[in-house]
Design a protein around this motif. Structure first.
Motif, PDB file in Angstrom:
ATOM      1  N   TYR A 277       3.069   5.323  -7.516  1.00  0.00           N
ATOM      2  CA  TYR A 277       2.198   4.943  -8.630  1.00  0.00           C
ATOM      3  C   TYR A 277       2.177   3.413  -8.765  1.00  0.00           C
ATOM      4  O   TYR A 277       3.222   2.770  -8.842  1.00  0.00           O
ATOM      5  CB  TYR A 277       2.701   5.574  -9.929  1.00  0.00           C
ATOM      6  CG  TYR A 277       1.760   5.358 -11.097  1.00  0.00           C
ATOM      7  CD1 TYR A 277       0.662   6.178 -11.285  1.00  0.00           C
ATOM      8  CD2 TYR A 277       1.984   4.314 -11.998  1.00  0.00           C
ATOM      9  CE1 TYR A 277      -0.205   5.986 -12.345  1.00  0.00           C
ATOM     10  CE2 TYR A 277       1.126   4.102 -13.065  1.00  0.00           C
ATOM     11  CZ  TYR A 277       0.031   4.938 -13.230  1.00  0.00           C
ATOM     12  OH  TYR A 277      -0.830   4.722 -14.276  1.00  0.00           O
ATOM     13  N   GLY A 278       0.987   2.828  -8.768  1.00  0.00           N
ATOM     14  CA  GLY A 278       0.869   1.378  -8.888  1.00  0.00           C
ATOM     15  C   GLY A 278       0.656   0.668  -7.566  1.00  0.00           C
ATOM     16  O   GLY A 278       0.261  -0.506  -7.543  1.00  0.00           O
ATOM     17  N   GLN A 279       0.931   1.368  -6.465  1.00  0.00           N
ATOM     18  CA  GLN A 279       0.661   0.769  -5.151  1.00  0.00           C
ATOM     19  C   GLN A 279      -0.820   0.929  -4.798  1.00  0.00           C
ATOM     20  O   GLN A 279      -1.520   1.747  -5.382  1.00  0.00           O
ATOM     21  CB  GLN A 279       1.539   1.432  -4.078  1.00  0.00           C
ATOM     22  CG  GLN A 279       3.022   1.191  -4.265  1.00  0.00           C
ATOM     23  CD  GLN A 279       3.862   1.899  -3.212  1.00  0.00           C
ATOM     24  OE1 GLN A 279       3.381   2.781  -2.491  1.00  0.00           O
ATOM     25  NE2 GLN A 279       5.136   1.533  -3.119  1.00  0.00           N
ATOM     26  N   GLN A 280      -1.262   0.155  -3.822  1.00  0.00           N
ATOM     27  CA  GLN A 280      -2.671   0.209  -3.427  1.00  0.00           C
ATOM     28  C   GLN A 280      -2.961   1.475  -2.630  1.00  0.00           C
ATOM     29  O   GLN A 280      -2.177   1.862  -1.764  1.00  0.00           O
ATOM     30  CB  GLN A 280      -3.029  -1.000  -2.567  1.00  0.00           C
ATOM     31  CG  GLN A 280      -2.908  -2.337  -3.272  1.00  0.00           C
ATOM     32  CD  GLN A 280      -3.174  -3.488  -2.323  1.00  0.00           C
ATOM     33  OE1 GLN A 280      -3.930  -3.357  -1.358  1.00  0.00           O
ATOM     34  NE2 GLN A 280      -2.556  -4.633  -2.585  1.00  0.00           N
TER      35      GLN A 280
ATOM     36  N   THR B 197       0.837  -1.197   0.000  1.00  0.00           N
ATOM     37  CA  THR B 197       0.000   0.000   0.000  1.00  0.00           C
ATOM     38  C   THR B 197       0.875   1.251   0.000  1.00  0.00           C
ATOM     39  O   THR B 197       2.097   1.179   0.139  1.00  0.00           O
ATOM     40  CB  THR B 197      -0.912   0.049   1.237  1.00  0.00           C
ATOM     41  OG1 THR B 197      -0.129   0.362   2.403  1.00  0.00           O
ATOM     42  CG2 THR B 197      -1.611  -1.294   1.441  1.00  0.00           C
ATOM     43  N   MET B 198       0.240   2.384  -0.109  1.00  0.00           N
ATOM     44  CA  MET B 198       0.960   3.660  -0.140  1.00  0.00           C
ATOM     45  C   MET B 198       1.275   4.208   1.245  1.00  0.00           C
ATOM     46  O   MET B 198       1.914   5.259   1.356  1.00  0.00           O
ATOM     47  CB  MET B 198       0.132   4.700  -0.904  1.00  0.00           C
ATOM     48  CG  MET B 198      -0.115   4.347  -2.355  1.00  0.00           C
ATOM     49  SD  MET B 198      -1.048   5.654  -3.192  1.00  0.00           S
ATOM     50  CE  MET B 198      -1.324   4.900  -4.795  1.00  0.00           C
ATOM     51  N   LEU B 199       0.839   3.507   2.305  1.00  0.00           N
ATOM     52  CA  LEU B 199       0.986   4.066   3.647  1.00  0.00           C
ATOM     53  C   LEU B 199       2.448   4.295   4.009  1.00  0.00           C
ATOM     54  O   LEU B 199       2.845   5.407   4.379  1.00  0.00           O
ATOM     55  CB  LEU B 199       0.324   3.141   4.675  1.00  0.00           C
ATOM     56  CG  LEU B 199       0.216   3.717   6.090  1.00  0.00           C
ATOM     57  CD1 LEU B 199      -0.750   4.899   6.107  1.00  0.00           C
ATOM     58  CD2 LEU B 199      -0.261   2.638   7.071  1.00  0.00           C
TER      59      LEU B 199
ATOM     60  N   PHE C 195      -3.355  11.957  -4.907  1.00  0.00           N
ATOM     61  CA  PHE C 195      -2.818  12.655  -3.729  1.00  0.00           C
ATOM     62  C   PHE C 195      -1.294  12.642  -3.755  1.00  0.00           C
ATOM     63  O   PHE C 195      -0.650  13.680  -3.530  1.00  0.00           O
ATOM     64  CB  PHE C 195      -3.345  11.981  -2.462  1.00  0.00           C
ATOM     65  CG  PHE C 195      -2.767  12.513  -1.178  1.00  0.00           C
ATOM     66  CD1 PHE C 195      -3.272  13.660  -0.592  1.00  0.00           C
ATOM     67  CD2 PHE C 195      -1.711  11.860  -0.554  1.00  0.00           C
ATOM     68  CE1 PHE C 195      -2.739  14.150   0.592  1.00  0.00           C
ATOM     69  CE2 PHE C 195      -1.171  12.342   0.625  1.00  0.00           C
ATOM     70  CZ  PHE C 195      -1.680  13.493   1.203  1.00  0.00           C
ATOM     71  N   MET C 196      -0.706  11.473  -4.029  1.00  0.00           N
ATOM     72  CA  MET C 196       0.758  11.342  -3.996  1.00  0.00           C
ATOM     73  C   MET C 196       1.409  12.128  -5.139  1.00  0.00           C
ATOM     74  O   MET C 196       2.445  12.784  -4.934  1.00  0.00           O
ATOM     75  CB  MET C 196       1.140   9.875  -4.062  1.00  0.00           C
ATOM     76  CG  MET C 196       0.673   9.054  -2.867  1.00  0.00           C
ATOM     77  SD  MET C 196       1.500   9.484  -1.321  1.00  0.00           S
ATOM     78  CE  MET C 196       2.932   8.396  -1.413  1.00  0.00           C
ATOM     79  N   LEU C 197       0.824  12.077  -6.321  1.00  0.00           N
ATOM     80  CA  LEU C 197       1.398  12.832  -7.447  1.00  0.00           C
ATOM     81  C   LEU C 197       1.264  14.335  -7.225  1.00  0.00           C
ATOM     82  O   LEU C 197       2.141  15.112  -7.635  1.00  0.00           O
ATOM     83  CB  LEU C 197       0.722  12.415  -8.742  1.00  0.00           C
ATOM     84  CG  LEU C 197       0.996  10.982  -9.212  1.00  0.00           C
ATOM     85  CD1 LEU C 197       0.269  10.689 -10.509  1.00  0.00           C
ATOM     86  CD2 LEU C 197       2.503  10.739  -9.358  1.00  0.00           C
ATOM     87  N   ALA C 198       0.179  14.748  -6.571  1.00  0.00           N
ATOM     88  CA  ALA C 198       0.015  16.167  -6.255  1.00  0.00           C
ATOM     89  C   ALA C 198       1.102  16.626  -5.282  1.00  0.00           C
ATOM     90  O   ALA C 198       1.607  17.752  -5.391  1.00  0.00           O
ATOM     91  CB  ALA C 198      -1.372  16.412  -5.664  1.00  0.00           C
ATOM     92  N   LYS C 199       1.441  15.758  -4.318  1.00  0.00           N
ATOM     93  CA  LYS C 199       2.525  16.091  -3.373  1.00  0.00           C
ATOM     94  C   LYS C 199       3.849  16.234  -4.118  1.00  0.00           C
ATOM     95  O   LYS C 199       4.644  17.139  -3.841  1.00  0.00           O
ATOM     96  CB  LYS C 199       2.627  15.016  -2.307  1.00  0.00           C
ATOM     97  CG  LYS C 199       1.396  14.856  -1.421  1.00  0.00           C
ATOM     98  CD  LYS C 199       1.238  15.990  -0.431  1.00  0.00           C
ATOM     99  CE  LYS C 199       2.228  15.875   0.713  1.00  0.00           C
ATOM    100  NZ  LYS C 199       2.005  16.926   1.748  1.00  0.00           N
ATOM    101  N   ALA C 200       4.093  15.326  -5.084  1.00  0.00           N
ATOM    102  CA  ALA C 200       5.322  15.389  -5.874  1.00  0.00           C
ATOM    103  C   ALA C 200       5.352  16.662  -6.718  1.00  0.00           C
ATOM    104  O   ALA C 200       6.394  17.348  -6.809  1.00  0.00           O
ATOM    105  CB  ALA C 200       5.444  14.155  -6.759  1.00  0.00           C
ATOM    106  N   ASP C 201       4.227  17.005  -7.342  1.00  0.00           N
ATOM    107  CA  ASP C 201       4.160  18.212  -8.174  1.00  0.00           C
ATOM    108  C   ASP C 201       4.374  19.479  -7.353  1.00  0.00           C
ATOM    109  O   ASP C 201       4.980  20.452  -7.828  1.00  0.00           O
ATOM    110  CB  ASP C 201       2.806  18.290  -8.884  1.00  0.00           C
ATOM    111  CG  ASP C 201       2.670  17.244  -9.988  1.00  0.00           C
ATOM    112  OD1 ASP C 201       3.711  16.711 -10.419  1.00  0.00           O
ATOM    113  OD2 ASP C 201       1.522  16.951 -10.390  1.00  0.00           O
ATOM    114  N   ALA C 202       3.892  19.486  -6.118  1.00  0.00           N
ATOM    115  CA  ALA C 202       4.069  20.660  -5.254  1.00  0.00           C
ATOM    116  C   ALA C 202       5.544  20.885  -4.965  1.00  0.00           C
ATOM    117  O   ALA C 202       6.021  22.030  -4.937  1.00  0.00           O
ATOM    118  CB  ALA C 202       3.287  20.467  -3.952  1.00  0.00           C
ATOM    119  N   ILE C 203       6.282  19.802  -4.725  1.00  0.00           N
ATOM    120  CA  ILE C 203       7.726  19.920  -4.478  1.00  0.00           C
ATOM    121  C   ILE C 203       8.429  20.413  -5.725  1.00  0.00           C
ATOM    122  O   ILE C 203       9.307  21.288  -5.687  1.00  0.00           O
ATOM    123  CB  ILE C 203       8.308  18.578  -4.001  1.00  0.00           C
ATOM    124  CG1 ILE C 203       7.747  18.188  -2.650  1.00  0.00           C
ATOM    125  CG2 ILE C 203       9.827  18.629  -3.934  1.00  0.00           C
ATOM    126  CD1 ILE C 203       8.189  16.822  -2.146  1.00  0.00           C
TER     127      ILE C 203
END
Length: 382
Positions: free
Chosen positions: A356-359, A328-330, A368-376
């Motif tokens: 990407y690809g994880q549950q 998972t993404m946790l 959510f995770m890609l948005a965090k990456a884009d913010a950085i």
């Protein structure tokens, strides 16, 4: 009492329909007769073949079993307590014989002595042999049977760790025996006792005096709780005491509460991840239950770290998350937060992208995770 049973039955019958209820007749050499018992197994007992369960033995099972079994099923459904095997012993019409004690030394005698051996040597052995039981065992009784359960405390190595006393009708000298035993106990014990404002006056007087003795015990191995309920009788106090007693015995097992969060996790001198580790280790040590860390408990620790800005705590947390929620993404999210707040934004960005690809889990998904990456990327111009 008879008027109370339909009410309790109406409340708990829907729950009992979901659990597995068995009725058995146990042939006892000690008693020279067969005794009927009721057994409730956890909902997924057959599927969880590697799992063992604590045992709750209920005397006066003819009227106490259903409310106890219903509450155990309800509380365990919400993970406030572990799943348990509940065993009720029917004693309708014979409870006075079963609990008989000597007028000389006030210890079990005649049928009472035989019943004592039946429970400890035959019934529990039968349950242990037939079902997947753990070592943590609790016993419960009401008035005469409540007095009776305390005789097991007088043994050198008591077979029960928890004692739920509902308005006990104590034998002479029993209070002193119990206090002496609990004061010297070298194993962790749970002792619960309840009365009410409308309890039988002679019982209530003795119970209150006994409570004063128990409050004076100085033994770190004893967890004691006493309650006096309002607007309840000797019989109706049972409905309030059962859930309270069960919840108290398993207080460490329940999820991290708002009180835990505010008074413990938000204290900067406390390691939230250490608190989480010790909580689940205590669950295993005390109750013999090995439990996967709850997602909500991970999120409570995560929120505490964010509020206290104790970023180093993310490192052990993400390792624990990978172990408990692999795939998972946790763990990935916690690892990225660790790198982001400890001076490695580029590494954090890549970790966010690697999700990407994880549950997905809870609020953590790909967007959510890609948005965090884009913010950085935007903040640092990568």
């Amino acid at each position: 009492m008879k008027r109370l049973l339909p009410v309790l039955g109406a409340i708990f019958l829907p729950l009992l329909c979901l659990a597995q209820i068995k009725y058995e007749n146990i042939s006892s050499e000690k008693l020279g007769e067969s005794r009927q018992i009721k057994i409730q197994l956890p909902r997924n007992y057959e599927e969880n073949t590697d799992k063992t369960y604590p045992v709750l033995l209920v005397l006066d099972g003819d009227y106490l079993f259903e409310p106890v079994a219903g509450m155990v099923d309800y509380y365990s459904y919400w993970e406030d307590i572990p799943e348990m095997i509940v065993v009720g012993v029917n004693q309708d019409g014979i409870r006075m014989e079963d609990t008989k004690y000597s007028k000389q030394d006030f210890l079990p005698v005649d049928k009472g002595a035989k019943f004592f051996e039946f429970l400890g040597m035959e019934l529990l052995a039968h349950i242990d042999q037939k079902y997947r039981t753990g070592n943590f065992k609790i016993i419960m009784g009401h008035d005469f049977t409540s007095n009776f359960i305390n005789y097991y405390l007088l043994k050198e190595n008591p077979i029960f760790r928890g004692y739920i006393n509902l308005s006990p009708d104590l034998a002479p000298g029993m209070a002193d025996h119990i206090v002496n035993s609990l004061s010297k106990s070298e194993t962790r014990s749970w002792y619960y006792m309840a009365t009410s404002d409308e309890d039988i006056p002679t019982l209530k007087k003795a119970i209150l005096a006994f409570n004063n003795q128990l409050k004076g015990i100085d033994n770190k191995n004893l967890h004691y709780k006493f309650e006096e309920f309002e607007n309840t009788s000797h019989y109706t106090l049972v409905g309030k005491a059962i859930p309270s007693a069960i919840a108290d015995i398993f207080s460490i097992y329940r999820p991290i509460s708002q009180k835990d969060f505010n008074e413990t996790l938000l204290q900067t001198s406390i390691s939230p991840t250490q608190f989480l580790t010790e909580k689940y280790q205590s669950i295993e040590d005390l109750y013999g239950v090995r439990k996967k860390i709850r997602l909500n408990d991970f999120l409570a620790v995560y929120q505490a770290i964010e509020k206290t800005r104790n970023w180093e705590e993310f490192k052990p947390l993400y390792k624990m998350a990978f172990d408990n929620f692999p795939g998972t993404m946790l763990g990935t999210f916690f690892e990225a937060r660790y790198e982001e707040e400890t001076g490695n934004p580029k590494r954090a960005m890549r970790i966010y992208q690697n999700a990407y690809g994880q549950q997905k889990i809870a609020f953590i998904d790909t967007d959510f995770m890609l948005a965090k990456a884009d913010a950085i990327k935007k903040d640092f111009g990568y």
